[in-house]
Scaffold this motif. Structure first.
Motif, PDB file in Angstrom:
ATOM      1  N   LEU A 119      38.952  -9.610 -39.832  1.00  0.00           N
ATOM      2  CA  LEU A 119      38.619 -10.052 -38.495  1.00  0.00           C
ATOM      3  C   LEU A 119      38.224 -11.512 -38.556  1.00  0.00           C
ATOM      4  CD1 LEU A 119      37.697  -8.990 -35.932  1.00  0.00           C
ATOM      5  CD2 LEU A 119      35.275  -8.408 -37.085  1.00  0.00           C
ATOM      6  N   ILE A 120      37.552 -12.096 -39.596  1.00  0.00           N
ATOM      7  CA  ILE A 120      37.259 -13.455 -39.522  1.00  0.00           C
ATOM      8  C   ILE A 120      38.482 -14.344 -39.349  1.00  0.00           C
ATOM      9  CG2 ILE A 120      36.100 -15.460 -40.698  1.00  0.00           C
ATOM     10  CD1 ILE A 120      34.298 -13.376 -41.737  1.00  0.00           C
ATOM     11  N   ALA A 227      26.934 -15.695 -46.932  1.00  0.00           N
ATOM     12  CA  ALA A 227      27.228 -14.916 -47.958  1.00  0.00           C
ATOM     13  C   ALA A 227      27.302 -13.495 -47.191  1.00  0.00           C
ATOM     14  CB  ALA A 227      26.224 -14.865 -49.179  1.00  0.00           C
ATOM     15  N   ILE A 228      28.393 -12.759 -47.593  1.00  0.00           N
ATOM     16  CA  ILE A 228      28.054 -11.384 -46.862  1.00  0.00           C
ATOM     17  C   ILE A 228      28.344 -10.483 -48.044  1.00  0.00           C
ATOM     18  CG2 ILE A 228      29.538  -9.884 -45.457  1.00  0.00           C
ATOM     19  CD1 ILE A 228      30.636 -11.844 -43.808  1.00  0.00           C
ATOM     20  N   SER A 287      23.518 -18.798 -45.221  1.00  0.00           N
ATOM     21  CA  SER A 287      23.257 -17.568 -44.362  1.00  0.00           C
ATOM     22  C   SER A 287      23.474 -16.319 -44.986  1.00  0.00           C
ATOM     23  CB  SER A 287      23.676 -17.619 -43.179  1.00  0.00           C
ATOM     24  OG  SER A 287      23.442 -18.789 -42.260  1.00  0.00           O
ATOM     25  N   PHE A 288      23.008 -15.246 -44.627  1.00  0.00           N
ATOM     26  CA  PHE A 288      22.932 -13.820 -45.646  1.00  0.00           C
ATOM     27  C   PHE A 288      23.076 -12.928 -44.520  1.00  0.00           C
ATOM     28  CE2 PHE A 288      21.345 -10.073 -47.554  1.00  0.00           C
ATOM     29  CZ  PHE A 288      21.992  -9.885 -48.541  1.00  0.00           C
ATOM     30  N   LEU A 289      24.157 -12.044 -44.834  1.00  0.00           N
ATOM     31  CA  LEU A 289      24.433 -10.654 -43.982  1.00  0.00           C
ATOM     32  C   LEU A 289      24.814  -9.591 -45.103  1.00  0.00           C
ATOM     33  CD1 LEU A 289      24.943  -9.231 -41.509  1.00  0.00           C
ATOM     34  CD2 LEU A 289      27.245 -10.065 -41.524  1.00  0.00           C
ATOM     35  N   ASP A 290      23.998  -8.360 -44.749  1.00  0.00           N
ATOM     36  CA  ASP A 290      24.231  -7.323 -45.483  1.00  0.00           C
ATOM     37  C   ASP A 290      24.989  -6.345 -44.745  1.00  0.00           C
ATOM     38  OD1 ASP A 290      23.291  -6.159 -48.234  1.00  0.00           O
ATOM     39  OD2 ASP A 290      22.310  -4.574 -46.735  1.00  0.00           O
ATOM     40  N   ILE A 291      26.140  -5.990 -45.255  1.00  0.00           N
ATOM     41  CA  ILE A 291      26.736  -4.723 -44.745  1.00  0.00           C
ATOM     42  C   ILE A 291      27.179  -3.767 -45.707  1.00  0.00           C
ATOM     43  CG2 ILE A 291      29.208  -4.312 -43.631  1.00  0.00           C
ATOM     44  CD1 ILE A 291      29.161  -7.232 -42.360  1.00  0.00           C
ATOM     45  N   SER A 292      26.694  -2.387 -45.225  1.00  0.00           N
ATOM     46  CA  SER A 292      27.071  -1.332 -46.089  1.00  0.00           C
ATOM     47  C   SER A 292      28.558  -0.907 -45.621  1.00  0.00           C
ATOM     48  CB  SER A 292      26.075  -0.214 -45.735  1.00  0.00           C
ATOM     49  OG  SER A 292      26.425   0.484 -44.775  1.00  0.00           O
ATOM     50  N   THR A 293      28.942   0.005 -46.446  1.00  0.00           N
ATOM     51  CA  THR A 293      30.341   0.696 -46.315  1.00  0.00           C
ATOM     52  C   THR A 293      30.345   1.601 -44.992  1.00  0.00           C
ATOM     53  OG1 THR A 293      29.923   2.292 -47.784  1.00  0.00           O
ATOM     54  CG2 THR A 293      30.988   0.410 -48.590  1.00  0.00           C
ATOM     55  N   LEU A 301      29.272  -8.453 -37.519  1.00  0.00           N
ATOM     56  CA  LEU A 301      29.730  -9.653 -37.400  1.00  0.00           C
ATOM     57  C   LEU A 301      29.503 -10.498 -36.058  1.00  0.00           C
ATOM     58  CD1 LEU A 301      33.256  -9.528 -39.370  1.00  0.00           C
ATOM     59  CD2 LEU A 301      30.876 -10.442 -40.283  1.00  0.00           C
ATOM     60  N   MET A 302      29.857  -9.766 -35.140  1.00  0.00           N
ATOM     61  CA  MET A 302      29.738 -10.443 -33.797  1.00  0.00           C
ATOM     62  C   MET A 302      28.091 -10.474 -33.638  1.00  0.00           C
ATOM     63  SD  MET A 302      32.418  -8.547 -31.238  1.00  0.00           S
ATOM     64  CE  MET A 302      31.996  -9.544 -29.920  1.00  0.00           C
ATOM     65  N   LYS A 303      27.363  -9.806 -33.938  1.00  0.00           N
ATOM     66  CA  LYS A 303      25.838  -9.831 -33.758  1.00  0.00           C
ATOM     67  C   LYS A 303      25.291 -10.809 -34.749  1.00  0.00           C
ATOM     68  CE  LYS A 303      21.341  -7.126 -34.101  1.00  0.00           C
ATOM     69  NZ  LYS A 303      20.714  -6.052 -34.577  1.00  0.00           N
ATOM     70  N   PHE A 304      25.736 -11.060 -35.807  1.00  0.00           N
ATOM     71  CA  PHE A 304      25.234 -12.053 -36.973  1.00  0.00           C
ATOM     72  C   PHE A 304      25.822 -13.431 -36.295  1.00  0.00           C
ATOM     73  CE2 PHE A 304      26.391 -14.550 -40.583  1.00  0.00           C
ATOM     74  CZ  PHE A 304      25.191 -14.791 -40.933  1.00  0.00           C
TER      75      PHE A 304
END
Length: 319
Positions: A119-120, A227-228, A287-293, A301-304
């Motif tokens: 997506l990125i 960091a994702i 920056s840090f984003l936590d995404i679960s499966t 991603l859009m919100k972040f």
């Protein structure tokens, strides 16, 4: 998830990528960049009214006439994806519902990471940006230097799918001399060596690695880093005794997943690890984003990136 089904999902991602591209690269183009975002273009003769701070003293001394440096706004962004392909990425997060007539498989961590990376990459294509990638576990396995266009992105995605398809083969051919686990430090060091100008570095991993914080701090001094962290579900859906295996070492333990105390400890471990990783990233400037499966990756991603651009614009300081 079958590779063919995952590929079909990825092919549909360009539909969402235009919206993410606007969130990542909107506003004053790179408000999350530090500094002026200007790069040297040319030198010309000094004219009355020019700022004396822009005088090119080397050129002036060489030609015996004052020259000034001209700059142009940096309109190209290099995006480098650091994608963890270690064994834990291919195993964690895969669950099966035993009660349904047909077992329903969810995304594992690597598949979720691949969706995020794709997506990125498609978002970068929408705005004509360069995108590259490192695939790494204990070492950097494959490098895609930053390039533009769909012709570059699709081979990158197909290589990622190949790692998903052949992850069992690598384990079967390992010898006792090969060390297990992922080496985030190695990937961050490689990014420092590859990137020559300020870039956006996006690390996608489950972060089952150690001693990466210092290299992250060094990389953040010159580049904008995100960091994702991809993780499995924060609750165990099984009602009884389960066998949990570490995919990196093969160690197995029996766990009483049906007990409330176990469920509480499992959830507390997830929360504590998330807080720790987020604090370490922020401490080093990332920056840090936590995404679960189980998370909707495009929406997350859009919100972040949307909130990031908004907060960066509000917090800009006049120099």
């Amino acid at each position: 998830m079958e590779t063919s089904e995952l590929l079909r999902n990825i092919i549909n991602l360009p539909i969402f990528s235009s919206g993410l591209a606007e969130e990542m690269l909107s506003g004053n183009f790179r408000s999350i960049f530090k500094g002026q975002g200007m790069e040297f273009d040319e030198a010309r003769h000094y004219q009355a009214g020019d700022d004396i701070r822009s005088i090119d003293w080397n050129a002036s001394a060489r030609f015996g006439y004052p020259f000034v440096k001209m700059y142009r706004e940096e309109r190209e962004l290099t995006i480098l994806l650091l994608i963890d392909i270690s064994a834990s990425m291919h195993c964690s997060g895969r669950l099966y519902t035993e009660t349904s007539e047909q077992k329903k498989s969810l995304l594992n961590s690597y598949e979720q990471a691949l969706i995020c990376a794709s997506l990125i990459a498609f978002s970068a294509e929408h705005t004509g940006q360069q995108v590259g990638a490192f695939f790494f576990d204990k070492e950097i396995e494959k490098v895609f230097p930053p390039r533009k266009g769909r012709k570059h992105i699709m081979p990158l995605i197909m290589a990622a799918l190949q790692y998903q398809n052949n992850n069992q083969h690598k384990q079967s051919t390992q010898t006792t001399k090969v060390k297990y686990g992922s080496n985030i430090n190695c990937a961050l060091t490689g990014a420092q060596q590859l990137l020559k100008k300020r870039s956006l570095v996006i690390l996608i991993s489950d972060f089952f690695s150690i001693n990466w914080e210092h290299e992250m701090g060094i990389l953040c001094r010159k580049h904008d880093c995100t960091a994702i962290r991809i993780c499995g579900p924060k609750n165990v859906p099984y009602p009884g005794l389960v066998t949990i295996e570490d995919p990196e070492t093969g160690i197995r333990i029996e766990a009483p997943a049906g007990l409330d105390s176990f469920q509480e400890s499992w959830e507390a471990w997830h929360n504590e690890r998330t807080i720790f990783l987020e604090s370490q990233c922020k401490k080093n400037g990332a920056s840090f984003l936590d995404i679960s499966t189980e998370t909707d990756a495009p929406a997350a991603l859009m919100k972040f990136f949307g909130s990031r651009n908004s907060s960066a614009f509000k917090n800009r300081k006049k120099i």
